[in-house]
Write a protein that holds these residues in place. Sequence first.
Motif, PDB file in Angstrom:
ATOM      1  N   ILE A  68      -1.912  -2.364  13.856  1.00  0.00           N
ATOM      2  CA  ILE A  68      -3.732  -2.264  13.439  1.00  0.00           C
ATOM      3  C   ILE A  68      -4.096  -3.348  12.678  1.00  0.00           C
ATOM      4  CG2 ILE A  68      -5.304  -0.666  12.950  1.00  0.00           C
ATOM      5  CD1 ILE A  68      -3.579   1.439  13.265  1.00  0.00           C
ATOM      6  N   ASP A  69      -3.361  -3.718  11.740  1.00  0.00           N
ATOM      7  CA  ASP A  69      -3.911  -4.616  10.781  1.00  0.00           C
ATOM      8  C   ASP A  69      -3.776  -6.074  11.580  1.00  0.00           C
ATOM      9  OD1 ASP A  69      -4.298  -2.714   8.927  1.00  0.00           O
ATOM     10  OD2 ASP A  69      -2.964  -3.600   7.252  1.00  0.00           O
ATOM     11  N   GLU A  75      -4.021  -6.816  14.424  1.00  0.00           N
ATOM     12  CA  GLU A  75      -5.281  -6.949  15.378  1.00  0.00           C
ATOM     13  C   GLU A  75      -6.646  -7.077  14.812  1.00  0.00           C
ATOM     14  OE1 GLU A  75      -5.501  -3.371  17.739  1.00  0.00           O
ATOM     15  OE2 GLU A  75      -4.487  -3.914  19.273  1.00  0.00           O
ATOM     16  N   ARG A  76      -6.759  -6.243  13.555  1.00  0.00           N
ATOM     17  CA  ARG A  76      -7.799  -6.367  12.730  1.00  0.00           C
ATOM     18  C   ARG A  76      -8.066  -7.890  12.391  1.00  0.00           C
ATOM     19  NH1 ARG A  76      -6.814  -4.210   7.865  1.00  0.00           N
ATOM     20  NH2 ARG A  76      -6.837  -6.505   6.877  1.00  0.00           N
ATOM     21  N   HIS A  89      -6.554   2.815   8.333  1.00  0.00           N
ATOM     22  CA  HIS A  89      -6.579   1.453   9.047  1.00  0.00           C
ATOM     23  C   HIS A  89      -7.155   1.340  10.273  1.00  0.00           C
ATOM     24  CE1 HIS A  89      -3.286  -0.564   6.387  1.00  0.00           C
ATOM     25  NE2 HIS A  89      -3.381   0.700   5.806  1.00  0.00           N
ATOM     26  N   ARG A  90      -7.227   2.365  11.194  1.00  0.00           N
ATOM     27  CA  ARG A  90      -7.926   2.257  12.164  1.00  0.00           C
ATOM     28  C   ARG A  90      -9.259   2.186  11.943  1.00  0.00           C
ATOM     29  NH1 ARG A  90      -6.328   6.935  14.754  1.00  0.00           N
ATOM     30  NH2 ARG A  90      -8.349   7.890  13.993  1.00  0.00           N
ATOM     31  N   ASN A  96      -9.007 -10.197  14.968  1.00  0.00           N
ATOM     32  CA  ASN A  96     -10.575  -9.833  15.363  1.00  0.00           C
ATOM     33  C   ASN A  96     -11.504 -10.509  14.383  1.00  0.00           C
ATOM     34  OD1 ASN A  96      -9.833  -8.400  17.569  1.00  0.00           O
ATOM     35  ND2 ASN A  96     -10.132  -6.499  16.629  1.00  0.00           N
ATOM     36  N   GLU A  97     -11.140 -10.540  12.926  1.00  0.00           N
ATOM     37  CA  GLU A  97     -11.975 -10.803  12.117  1.00  0.00           C
ATOM     38  C   GLU A  97     -11.913 -12.563  12.019  1.00  0.00           C
ATOM     39  OE1 GLU A  97     -10.287  -9.223   8.576  1.00  0.00           O
ATOM     40  OE2 GLU A  97     -11.404  -7.481   9.009  1.00  0.00           O
ATOM     41  N   GLU A 125       0.757  -1.049   0.058  1.00  0.00           N
ATOM     42  CA  GLU A 125       0.009  -0.132  -0.004  1.00  0.00           C
ATOM     43  C   GLU A 125       0.762   1.378   0.049  1.00  0.00           C
ATOM     44  OE1 GLU A 125      -2.537   0.468   3.309  1.00  0.00           O
ATOM     45  OE2 GLU A 125      -4.004   1.682   2.234  1.00  0.00           O
ATOM     46  N   GLU A 157     -10.568   0.780   9.086  1.00  0.00           N
ATOM     47  CA  GLU A 157     -10.891  -0.463   8.789  1.00  0.00           C
ATOM     48  C   GLU A 157     -11.186  -1.469   9.746  1.00  0.00           C
ATOM     49  OE1 GLU A 157      -7.607  -2.107   6.615  1.00  0.00           O
ATOM     50  OE2 GLU A 157      -8.983  -3.717   5.909  1.00  0.00           O
ATOM     51  N   LYS A 158     -10.216  -1.153  10.742  1.00  0.00           N
ATOM     52  CA  LYS A 158     -10.460  -2.132  11.873  1.00  0.00           C
ATOM     53  C   LYS A 158     -11.707  -2.108  12.651  1.00  0.00           C
ATOM     54  CE  LYS A 158      -8.384  -2.669  16.275  1.00  0.00           C
ATOM     55  NZ  LYS A 158      -7.528  -2.120  17.390  1.00  0.00           N
ATOM     56  N   LEU A 184       0.643   0.772  11.462  1.00  0.00           N
ATOM     57  CA  LEU A 184      -0.510   0.255  10.251  1.00  0.00           C
ATOM     58  C   LEU A 184      -0.337  -1.326  10.652  1.00  0.00           C
ATOM     59  CD1 LEU A 184       0.249   2.323   6.977  1.00  0.00           C
ATOM     60  CD2 LEU A 184      -1.648   2.572   9.088  1.00  0.00           C
TER      61      LEU A 184
END
Lengths: 908, 108
Positions: free
Chosen positions: A70-71, A73-74, B53-54, A77-78, A27, B56-57, A67
């Motif tokens: 954060i990703d 964690e995302r 990004h935050r 979570n997903e 990105e 998106e999370k 970033l």
Amino acid sequence: MTSLPHVRRFLRVDRGSVDVPGGVADELDFHFAMTIDELMAKGMSRELATREAHRRFGDLEMTRRGLQHIDQERVSNERRARWWSGMTQDLRYALRGLRLSPGFTLGVMLTLGLGIGANATMFSIIDPLLFRAPKYLEHPDRVNRITVGQMNLGTEYYRESFGYQQYQDFIADTHSFSRFVATWSSRLAIGSGADVKQEQYVSGVSASFWQMFNAPPALGRYFSADEDRIPAGEPVLVISWPYWQAHYGGRRDVLGQHLQIGKLDYTIIGVTPRDLLGLSLRRSMGFIPLTSIAANVMPDRGEGRRFYNGYSFNWLQLAAERKPGVSAAAATADLQSAVLRSYERRREAEPSTPPASELQQRAMLSPVQSEAGPNRSTATKVGTWLVGVALLVLVIACANVGNLLLARALRRRREIALRLALGVTRGRLLGQLLTESLLLSTLGAGLGLVLAAWGGAVVRHGLTPDAESIGIFSDSRMLAFAAIAMLIAALLCGVAPAVMVLRSDLAGALKSGAREGGFHRSRLRVTLLVLQGALSVVLLVGAGLFVSSLRQVQATPLGYDAEHVTYVEQNMRSAKLTDDERYHLLDRLLARAQELPGVVAATRTTSVPFYMDWSEDLFVPGVDSVNKRGEFVLQAVSGGYFKTMGTRVLQGRPLNDADRDGSELVIVVSQSMAKLLWPGVNALGKCVKISADSLPCRNVIGVAEDIKRGSLSDDPGLLYYVPISQFPVGAFGIFVRTAAPATVAAEQLRRALQPEMPGTAYLTTQPLPDLIAPEMRSWQLGATMFTVFGGLALLVASIGLYSVIAYTVTQRRQELGVRVALGASAASMLRLVVGDAMRMMTVAVALGIAGALIAARWVGPLLFHTSPRDPIILGGVAVALLLVGLAASFAPAWRAAHLDPVTALRSE
Amino acid sequence: MAELDLLQGTLDLIILKALIWGPSHGYAVARWVAETTGDDLQVEEGALYTALHRMEKRGWIAAEWGLSDNNRKAKYYQLTPVGRKQLHDKTELWNRYAHAVSAILRTA
């Protein structure tokens, strides 16, 4: 601005691993490339453009790390959310399915509940007996009971009781143990005067006992070695927590109070923690120093012989804690040499004892749970069998539930094939099937625990009435067990449908519809069905054998009428009476008893069946070494004995009140004794001498029928009766025959007779049926449990059979319809379908009988006068199962025979 | 006029607004913000990506990989229904806030 329609999608997220740093890098690369392009288009050099792009961006490295974080964690979570939503979706799907068929759900829940409940029940009983270490024991892995194996007439028996002197020898002669603990318990009267409560168990323990447990007293202190010294210790008492609560309301000023136990007065110095039972499963009211209980209970046997000297008096149970790092083998060897040295000392003191080589003594470190050691009780053996039975019930339940689930899966076969074709993974489908069986087994386990809490109490009462019970719902081991049982059940139940999903061939299923494939696949169901049938046969054979044993036990002639006889025993406590005074007391009790309404007869006695024996050496002219032929039990009685007991005199006459001191010396012998001593000859008029050869002859005046006194199965029945006035051996108690059953009359008798007792002496009354009951218990329980489980298994198996046949008939509608259309008669259709069922059942019966015959070797020793290969029982069970098969298959067969061929052919 | 620091939460609002016309990659969002605000608001691009990004999370926006007009692999962001609602609510909140503050300033 760009748009998406033509864009190929990278479904990264759906793959197992996601490349977070790579994504961030991609990105940012794109961002910088675009920015630099733009700036260069405006005329900047690449170098300047790059610098400007970075300026606008800020701290690149920090942002990149931010970033990625954060990703990361995302993504997790997903992933969690996806897993959870799949899970809840499966669960909802399963729940909906179950709600739609409440009959199925209830049936499965009950089946699994019974299976899991049976196992939880048996586990809650067997666990403390065999596996669970005593509560609070500090080093359960290093604590063992001491057992000595010893040869006796060619077979080894395991001795678990030892003398005080031996206990001291072991302490002195070994170096592998940090401590030895000696224990003994006895039933003693608690309290004094009018407050005397019934007898309760009191434990005598060595002071070292307390060091073995990591459990400070709930109140006060424990006793020390100073208070546990020969000859008599200190009269101090540590009461158990429940006794403290029940009798002192948990009051703290209980310390220092006095309580009479047996004949001594004890000072309460402490209270144990709530669940401390010591090394036993039986709850004691309290703990007193070992030397103190011995001084309390054991009579001085004269000539300086006390409980702590000499080797011939074995009363202690021993346990020892190994030192850290000492292996069991090394400690056993160490103990072995101590056992031999101790025995040598005994030989020095008592030269008449046989040489050590004859005994072949073998020191053993047995498990700390006494029932796990070499001397297992019948209750434990039966319990172990019942564990096996419970497991069989669970397997049958699982086979049945698996069968039902499989039927559901087969019905949804086309749906499953379609979903597979649409790209749903097999893993996902498996997950769904397992969710369903897990849900069912969870419901089953919940029900099972309820059943275990309720049934466990009943079974425990039958099997181990003395053992302290455990709370099913508050015990972590029980809950863990239930959870494991639940998982195993879920897996077992889910296996059959899962196999089907894994093997299912897509194209075939989609093309052929449910019909062909379904019929073919039901072979798995047939296998499960045959398994159920075979296991039911095994259980039913077991039930038959135990019921037959129980009937044999109950039908065994005892040689007396236990139902109406009560044994009245006097406990003298501190009342000091001479033997003569005690004889008079007994005579007074006897006279008083005979006056009571409802009393038929009464007699004095010196031996009580299943409770105590008295024997003396016998000498019979013309018969060599009488005493080596068996143990002859002496019964010194007053007139009216035979009337009281209901024992028949087969030959000659019974004893009566005219046989007294000074009249002719007489004796009545049992039938077996007469046959043994004077085979083929009339025993009447023969001479028997008691105690010494030099004494005068006693004339045999009668032969009485044999009685059971030590064992229901193989009692030699050697017993003789003499008038107590002609052979005053001691003052024991009286038998009273009442019109009412003894269990009803016993307490009335005690109250009516107690006023005759002097001082603090008191009476206890024991109905004879209560003394015999423990002998019956294991058979009774075995018969009940096998019958209940066998009946359940049969029910479950017949339901399974019915459902399989019914299902098969539905699957074969078309084929059967063709047969009917071509003119097959109703009778031939019935034969066809029923024949199928009977073939399955025949295979099941054959396998089951084979299984039962294999198990016969082990179950044989548990039976009573019943062959484990009893042809009537085996045949009866076989016939019963075939009849059930016939009944279960008849209804679907009837339906097949009356198919309307047109509808059947059209229905596909 | 001096450069304004972004008020807390305002960046989120701006990004949501930038995505209202359809999916867009980070570079485009950054361009749009810079163009729309001129030089009044200085948004550091690093902070902008962090915000993307935050969000998106949090599920306000969803991302997909695609190809840009000049055939480069790019990450496209798109409003989700949740994000759309956020934009609506925050806009309203921001307006009320701005009105309140300017009302105060007017009376002063």
